[in-house]
Design an enzyme around this catalytic site. Sequence first.
Site, short mmCIF file in Angstrom:
data_model
loop_
_atom_site.label_atom_id
_atom_site.label_comp_id
_atom_site.label_asym_id
_atom_site.label_seq_id
_atom_site.Cartn_x
_atom_site.Cartn_y
_atom_site.Cartn_z
N GLU A 159 0.65 -1.24 0.07
CA GLU A 159 0.12 0.11 -0.11
C GLU A 159 0.86 1.07 0.04
OE1 GLU A 159 -4.05 -1.60 2.06
OE2 GLU A 159 -2.84 -0.53 3.13
N GLU A 352 -5.32 -8.75 0.57
CA GLU A 352 -6.12 -8.25 1.73
C GLU A 352 -7.34 -8.16 1.68
OE1 GLU A 352 -4.80 -5.03 4.27
OE2 GLU A 352 -2.51 -5.41 3.73
#
Length: 437
Positions: A159, A352
């Site tokens: 991320e 995720e």
Amino acid sequence: MATDAGDPIPRFPDGFLWGVSTSAHQIEGAAEERERSVWDVFTAEPGRVKDGSTAAVACDHYHRYREDVALLAGLGVDAYRFSISWPRVNSPGGLDFYDRLVDEVCAAGVRPVPTLFHWDLPAPLDWLRRDTAARFAEYVSVVAERLGDRVPKWITLNEPAEHTLLGHAIGAHAPGRQLLFDALPVAHHQLLAHGLAVQALRAAGASDIGIANSHGPTWPASAEPADVAAAGFYDLLLNRLFAEPVILGEYPDGTAELMPGDVAADLKVIAEPVDWYGVNYYAPTRVGSPGGADSEYGGLTLPAELPFSVREIEGRPRTDFGWPVVPEGLTELLTGFRDRYGDRLPPLVITENGCSYEGIDDQDRIAYLDAHVRALHTALESGVDVRGYFVWSLLDNFEWAEGYARRFGLVHVDYTTLERTPKASYHWFRDMLRAQG
């Protein structure tokens, strides 16, 4: 959000990879046994973390990893996505820990999938400096040389969009800067670090490499031109800016001139071919034109100076974090990626997906996961090449600036005794995997 005993989960293809994810800073603890990270500095500052906590102990995974690997084995997953702490590797005995952890995971019949950077930058380094990307590549080479004989699958970064926006643009995460668009060099240097890491991993013999970027559909707040334009800019900033340099080898819509250095040469490195592309999905975002004042969304304060405002998605169940539950957004995201990038798109892995709910009898989490796994299967039926799905997270853990107030785990952690208790969702996921065969 209550569960509903419906039809069994549809069958996924043979070889589909099922796993769970964690990150080093959120679970390891043993902070005194490694050098400091930017998160150690950040959490030491009063007011930075909502409950005033730190990750000094967290889940004490560093000392209890065998117990946690036993939970993995009992769950029956194919793979375990964890992260390697760069500050720990820089410290005496740090690589030895990951050596032991990888051996334990392999002995349990689970595939280790390490992420090489999950936000815990060594405190002396700075993503505003280009040299940090080179230092990252050196660290990756050291780790790959030590673990590469047992690790088939690697993730470079987690991320970079959130690390740029939350950590450097609005100051909600470490290192706590409020640079707004002057944070763009952080994005570029992380992407460059990704490309250099791919090169370093290839040089070490790795052949299964990806990145974990967060993505979600962007929904305009209305059909008004100002809202549509604001949503388009948000989508560029949080989705396309981090996907297209990796997938297409170019920055979108004139953003290249905002980046530092020889961008054309850097893009050749950033676009080093990956074997798959990781997607972290939680929810869509509804975006409109600027509101003229600071706004609150998902526990964050968004400055009025931003050229967009994030609006609430109405009429949806919400997690304890306040995030809307929109499983069909995952289908929309994946089919949108296929339509946008066509044959340039590598195979995808959901690296995720998860939710924050209290309680050990966590029926809301079961309903959430059930719905998202079904939405993922719909994307596969639509022709999207998705190779795996990782639940966030194995354990309740230190949830960054929220401290210990949010619980994402399939396993409950008592932060006083550190006792682990599998939740109802752990047993549901185990049973679902058994049914998949």
